[in-house]
Scaffold this motif. Structure first.
Motif, PDB file in Angstrom:
ATOM      1  N   ILE A 272      43.620 -28.473  -2.491  1.00 29.03           N
ATOM      2  CA  ILE A 272      43.189 -27.156  -2.958  1.00 29.03           C
ATOM      3  C   ILE A 272      44.087 -26.103  -2.310  1.00 29.03           C
ATOM      4  CG2 ILE A 272      41.277 -25.525  -3.137  1.00 29.03           C
ATOM      5  CD1 ILE A 272      40.768 -28.181  -4.563  1.00 29.03           C
ATOM      6  N   GLU A 273      44.648 -25.228  -3.142  1.00 21.05           N
ATOM      7  CA  GLU A 273      45.535 -24.190  -2.615  1.00 21.05           C
ATOM      8  C   GLU A 273      44.742 -22.921  -2.324  1.00 21.05           C
ATOM      9  OE1 GLU A 273      49.541 -21.685  -3.918  1.00 21.05           O
ATOM     10  OE2 GLU A 273      48.902 -23.438  -5.077  1.00 21.05           O
ATOM     11  N   TYR A 274      45.014 -22.337  -1.164  1.00 19.88           N
ATOM     12  CA  TYR A 274      44.365 -21.100  -0.734  1.00 19.88           C
ATOM     13  C   TYR A 274      45.413 -20.015  -0.514  1.00 19.88           C
ATOM     14  CZ  TYR A 274      39.974 -23.441   0.708  1.00 19.88           C
ATOM     15  OH  TYR A 274      38.790 -24.129   0.761  1.00 19.88           O
ATOM     16  N   SER A 275      44.948 -18.790  -0.457  1.00 16.60           N
ATOM     17  CA  SER A 275      45.702 -17.733   0.208  1.00 16.60           C
ATOM     18  C   SER A 275      45.050 -17.546   1.568  1.00 16.60           C
ATOM     19  CB  SER A 275      45.635 -16.419  -0.579  1.00 16.60           C
ATOM     20  OG  SER A 275      46.056 -15.352   0.248  1.00 16.60           O
ATOM     21  N   THR A 276      45.844 -17.392   2.610  1.00 18.17           N
ATOM     22  CA  THR A 276      45.256 -17.198   3.932  1.00 18.17           C
ATOM     23  C   THR A 276      44.457 -15.896   4.008  1.00 18.17           C
ATOM     24  OG1 THR A 276      47.362 -16.262   4.676  1.00 18.17           O
ATOM     25  CG2 THR A 276      46.962 -18.580   5.166  1.00 18.17           C
ATOM     26  N   ASP A 277      44.689 -14.971   3.066  1.00 23.24           N
ATOM     27  CA  ASP A 277      43.897 -13.741   3.034  1.00 23.24           C
ATOM     28  C   ASP A 277      42.421 -14.036   2.795  1.00 23.24           C
ATOM     29  OD1 ASP A 277      46.116 -12.209   3.457  1.00 23.24           O
ATOM     30  OD2 ASP A 277      46.437 -11.731   1.349  1.00 23.24           O
ATOM     31  N   SER A 278      42.142 -15.184   2.195  1.00 22.59           N
ATOM     32  CA  SER A 278      40.753 -15.520   1.877  1.00 22.59           C
ATOM     33  C   SER A 278      40.038 -16.240   3.011  1.00 22.59           C
ATOM     34  CB  SER A 278      40.712 -16.401   0.617  1.00 22.59           C
ATOM     35  OG  SER A 278      41.206 -17.702   0.907  1.00 22.59           O
ATOM     36  N   ILE A 279      40.763 -16.572   4.068  1.00 24.84           N
ATOM     37  CA  ILE A 279      40.160 -17.289   5.186  1.00 24.84           C
ATOM     38  C   ILE A 279      39.605 -16.279   6.181  1.00 24.84           C
ATOM     39  CG2 ILE A 279      40.601 -18.869   7.109  1.00 24.84           C
ATOM     40  CD1 ILE A 279      42.654 -20.264   5.384  1.00 24.84           C
ATOM     41  N   LYS A 280      38.308 -16.240   6.273  1.00 20.57           N
ATOM     42  CA  LYS A 280      37.643 -15.226   7.092  1.00 20.57           C
ATOM     43  C   LYS A 280      37.690 -15.537   8.580  1.00 20.57           C
ATOM     44  CE  LYS A 280      34.413 -13.986   3.379  1.00 20.57           C
ATOM     45  NZ  LYS A 280      34.979 -14.936   2.399  1.00 20.57           N
ATOM     46  N   ASP A 281      37.763 -16.809   8.918  1.00 18.59           N
ATOM     47  CA  ASP A 281      37.810 -17.195  10.327  1.00 18.59           C
ATOM     48  C   ASP A 281      39.237 -17.011  10.846  1.00 18.59           C
ATOM     49  OD1 ASP A 281      37.650 -18.249  12.824  1.00 18.59           O
ATOM     50  OD2 ASP A 281      36.933 -20.230  12.213  1.00 18.59           O
ATOM     51  N   THR A 282      39.502 -15.852  11.430  1.00 20.66           N
ATOM     52  CA  THR A 282      40.869 -15.534  11.850  1.00 20.66           C
ATOM     53  C   THR A 282      41.351 -16.417  12.994  1.00 20.66           C
ATOM     54  OG1 THR A 282      40.002 -13.809  13.316  1.00 20.66           O
ATOM     55  CG2 THR A 282      40.699 -13.142  11.094  1.00 20.66           C
ATOM     56  N   GLN A 283      40.431 -17.065  13.696  1.00 19.39           N
ATOM     57  CA  GLN A 283      40.851 -17.957  14.778  1.00 19.39           C
ATOM     58  C   GLN A 283      41.694 -19.110  14.223  1.00 19.39           C
ATOM     59  OE1 GLN A 283      37.735 -19.402  17.315  1.00 19.39           O
ATOM     60  NE2 GLN A 283      39.102 -20.688  18.504  1.00 19.39           N
ATOM     61  N   LEU A 284      41.400 -19.518  12.985  1.00 17.68           N
ATOM     62  CA  LEU A 284      42.192 -20.580  12.361  1.00 17.68           C
ATOM     63  C   LEU A 284      43.649 -20.173  12.207  1.00 17.68           C
ATOM     64  CD1 LEU A 284      39.851 -21.851   9.496  1.00 17.68           C
ATOM     65  CD2 LEU A 284      40.316 -22.965  11.668  1.00 17.68           C
ATOM     66  N   LEU A 285      43.901 -18.880  12.113  1.00 19.75           N
ATOM     67  CA  LEU A 285      45.249 -18.392  11.828  1.00 19.75           C
ATOM     68  C   LEU A 285      46.082 -18.205  13.089  1.00 19.75           C
ATOM     69  CD1 LEU A 285      44.356 -15.703   9.125  1.00 19.75           C
ATOM     70  CD2 LEU A 285      44.820 -18.143   8.822  1.00 19.75           C
ATOM     71  N   VAL A 286      45.466 -18.333  14.259  1.00 16.19           N
ATOM     72  CA  VAL A 286      46.214 -18.113  15.496  1.00 16.19           C
ATOM     73  C   VAL A 286      46.295 -19.350  16.380  1.00 16.19           C
ATOM     74  CG1 VAL A 286      45.708 -15.647  15.544  1.00 16.19           C
ATOM     75  CG2 VAL A 286      44.161 -17.219  16.704  1.00 16.19           C
ATOM     76  N   MET A 287      45.481 -20.352  16.110  1.00 15.96           N
ATOM     77  CA  MET A 287      45.564 -21.584  16.893  1.00 15.96           C
ATOM     78  C   MET A 287      46.648 -22.482  16.312  1.00 15.96           C
ATOM     79  SD  MET A 287      43.425 -21.443  19.380  1.00 15.96           S
ATOM     80  CE  MET A 287      43.238 -23.151  19.889  1.00 15.96           C
ATOM     81  N   PRO A 288      47.442 -23.143  17.139  1.00 19.01           N
ATOM     82  CA  PRO A 288      48.527 -23.987  16.629  1.00 19.01           C
ATOM     83  C   PRO A 288      48.030 -25.207  15.855  1.00 19.01           C
ATOM     84  CG  PRO A 288      48.579 -23.864  19.042  1.00 19.01           C
ATOM     85  CD  PRO A 288      47.403 -23.058  18.592  1.00 19.01           C
ATOM     86  N   PHE A 289      47.077 -25.916  16.442  1.00 22.07           N
ATOM     87  CA  PHE A 289      46.474 -27.061  15.762  1.00 22.07           C
ATOM     88  C   PHE A 289      45.147 -27.371  16.440  1.00 22.07           C
ATOM     89  CE2 PHE A 289      50.139 -28.296  18.380  1.00 22.07           C
ATOM     90  CZ  PHE A 289      49.507 -28.869  19.468  1.00 22.07           C
ATOM     91  N   GLN A 290      44.223 -27.915  15.676  1.00 19.20           N
ATOM     92  CA  GLN A 290      42.902 -28.202  16.228  1.00 19.20           C
ATOM     93  C   GLN A 290      42.118 -29.077  15.256  1.00 19.20           C
ATOM     94  OE1 GLN A 290      40.086 -24.812  16.065  1.00 19.20           O
ATOM     95  NE2 GLN A 290      41.737 -23.654  15.075  1.00 19.20           N
ATOM     96  N   LEU A 291      41.072 -29.703  15.760  1.00 17.19           N
ATOM     97  CA  LEU A 291      40.095 -30.381  14.922  1.00 17.19           C
ATOM     98  C   LEU A 291      38.867 -29.491  14.867  1.00 17.19           C
ATOM     99  CD1 LEU A 291      39.265 -32.922  13.331  1.00 17.19           C
ATOM    100  CD2 LEU A 291      38.280 -33.808  15.449  1.00 17.19           C
ATOM    101  N   THR A 292      38.480 -29.089  13.676  1.00 16.75           N
ATOM    102  CA  THR A 292      37.355 -28.184  13.532  1.00 16.75           C
ATOM    103  C   THR A 292      36.518 -28.614  12.333  1.00 16.75           C
ATOM    104  OG1 THR A 292      36.731 -25.841  13.388  1.00 16.75           O
ATOM    105  CG2 THR A 292      38.626 -26.540  12.078  1.00 16.75           C
TER     106      THR A 292
END
Length: 504
Positions: free
Chosen positions: A114-134
């Motif tokens: 599924i393709e997203y735009s990162t503008d639609s991702i409300k959890d901004t922490q996802l956009l600043v962490m290098p990698f993680q399991l969540t």
């Protein structure tokens, strides 16, 4: 070589930070409508060449990561099964996000991309962490931020795809196959001053004998070379307490290195037999050898690569000799080879011994000057210490040089030469190749470090600045404007002989 060194240190720090992040967070997102997706032309106008390259290779990465980590995970390693897990590849600067193996059927077909735009991702922490399991859309998800791979490639680098693909797989192995285990308890990977020259010699001999074992076509010859590697492994373990503390790193990094190479060969050679794939993987590991002494005889491993290369070659031999796969996954690779085949006295290589002594005698001189610089500033009345809090999510990290163990006021610390941005509520602090200390904050009382608040202080960066370079405003705010350090109007307090920057 420099980019590789920086990557190793970056991965070390962000792996530690990621291990302590909130793995239990939950995020539910829906992809944006087509009209909301980022414009192709605007992305093409991105001035950063590396970012453009990442954008170009992302579709292929999405396809191949799905193939390797979802569809063929068990072919990569027995017992590796990610059918119920999602993978989210992010590139915020290009406003791109791909959810691989989608498990939430109300937003799209199950098991698809599924393709997203990162503008639609409300959890901004996802956009600043290098990698993680969540948890993303109510399902366990391996999240990888491609922006953290952009610094290790050149926009025109022919190997850019291979580098980024392996990076994603490598961290995926840590998080998905090795259960995201923290490196806590395994000992620090920082340099020790003075460097133990004998340990480095034993490690380089281990590598050479393991390499010969891979290159040997006869089983008895392979075992003979392994036994000689084990001889130096035993010398290594018994020569320094720190070596025993770090032994598990050979498994942790060696397994991830072995499987990133195997994954890449699976993509390049989809029709290869098991035997051919093993041989291609081993050769790929050897081909990626990066010498420490590029200006001299190129026979020494980079110290920061030892866990990766020695561990990977030992695992490659264990696989080729059909040792138990469950044991290989968790055991010390050299310890496993020792238990299976024992050791045999080896003569070693005089050229390696001499190159090792020459290199590390010079290396220790550099380490001494590196440490002496901090010590002299601590004793100089013209300098003052500025202590800056570092949390899980307020700091990026990229190390230009080495990290060296140090004792600061009786507590363990590390000397770092750092390019870093630290974001506080009222200011941004920028370090540009600034030599500093890093001390870990007390962690007592934390029952579960994985559920730590992102604003919890993990440690402190301490920089030494000439008093004349510090400006104070009438509002008691601190400003420093130097080529290597920028701090504007930061709240602070004077305590224990330091200027301590406040969080709020």
């Amino acid at each position: 070589m420099l980019k590789t060194v920086r990557l190793l240190f970056m991965i070390l720090i962000i792996t530690i930070l990621t291990a302590c992040s909130n793995n239990s967070q939950k995020t539910t997102e829906k992809p944006v409508e087509e009209s909301q997706k980022s414009n192709e032309d605007s992305m093409d106008s991105n001035p950063i060449e590396n970012s453009k390259k990442i954008r170009e290779i992302t579709p292929e990465l999405v396809k191949d990561i799905k193939k390797i980590l979802i569809e063929d995970a068990s072919k990569l390693w027995p017992s590796f099964n990610n059918e119920d897990k999602q993978i989210l590849l992010l590139n915020p600067s290009n406003k791109m996000a791909y959810l691989i193996n989608n498990q939430k059927t109300d937003i799209g077909p199950k098991d698809e991309v599924i393709e997203y735009s990162t503008d639609s991702i409300k959890d901004t922490q996802l956009l600043v962490m290098p990698f993680q399991l969540t948890t993303f859309n109510d399902h366990p998800t391996y999240v990888f931020n491609l922006e953290f791979a952009s610094d290790i490639i050149s926009g025109a680098d022919e190997n850019a795809y291979e580098i980024v693909f392996k990076f994603i797989v490598h961290e995926g192995i840590h998080i998905l196959l090795q259960s995201g285990e923290s490196v806590e308890g395994l000992g620090t990977r920082a340099e020790t001053y003075p460097e133990d020259i004998d340990s480095r010699y034993y490690r380089n001999e281990m590598y050479q004998y393991l390499k010969k074992a891979i290159e040997s076509k006869n089983k008895d010859e392979k075992i003979d070379q392994i036994q000689q590697a084990v001889y130096f492994y035993e010398l290594y373990l018994n020569s320094n307490k720190k070596n025993k503390a770090q032994d598990s790193y050979d498994n942790m990094e060696g397994m991830a290195t072995y499987l990133e190479s195997k994954a890449y060969q699976m993509i390049k050679h989809p029709e290869a037999s098991v035997k051919e794939l093993n041989e291609l993987t081993s050769q790929n590991i050897i081909d990626n050898f990066i010498p420490a002494d590029q200006d001299q005889e190129e026979v020494l491993l980079m110290k920061g690569r030892e866990f990766y290369d020695i561990g990977a070659l030992a695992i490659a031999s264990a696989v080729e000799l059909n040792l138990n796969v469950k044991t290989i996954l968790t055991a010390s690779p050299l310890g496993l080879l020792k238990s299976e085949f024992g050791g045999k006295k080896a003569e070693g290589h005089q050229n390696i011994k001499k190159a090792n002594e020459d290199y590390y005698n010079s290396y220790n001189s550099k380490l001494k000057s590196y440490v002496d610089d901090i010590v002299s500033k601590q004793k100089d009345n013209q300098y003052v210490a500025v202590r800056i809090p570092v949390t899980i999510q307020n700091s990026s990290a990229m190390y230009e040089e080495m990290i060296v163990e140090y004792q600061y006021k009786g507590n363990p610390a590390e000397i770092q030469s750092t390019t870093r941005e630290i974001i506080l509520s009222d200011t941004r602090i920028k370090l540009n190749k600034m030599k500093s200390l890093f001390t870990q904050a007390p962690m007592e009382g934390l029952e579960d470090p994985t559920k730590m608040n992102p604003n919890t202080i993990m440690g402190y960066t301490i920089v030494y600045v000439p008093k004349k370079d510090i400006e104070f405003s009438k509002d008691k705010l601190l400003t420093i404007q130097r080529d290597d350090l920028l701090i504007f109007d930061a709240k602070y307090e004077e305590k224990d002989g330091e200027y301590q920057i406040l969080m709020n």
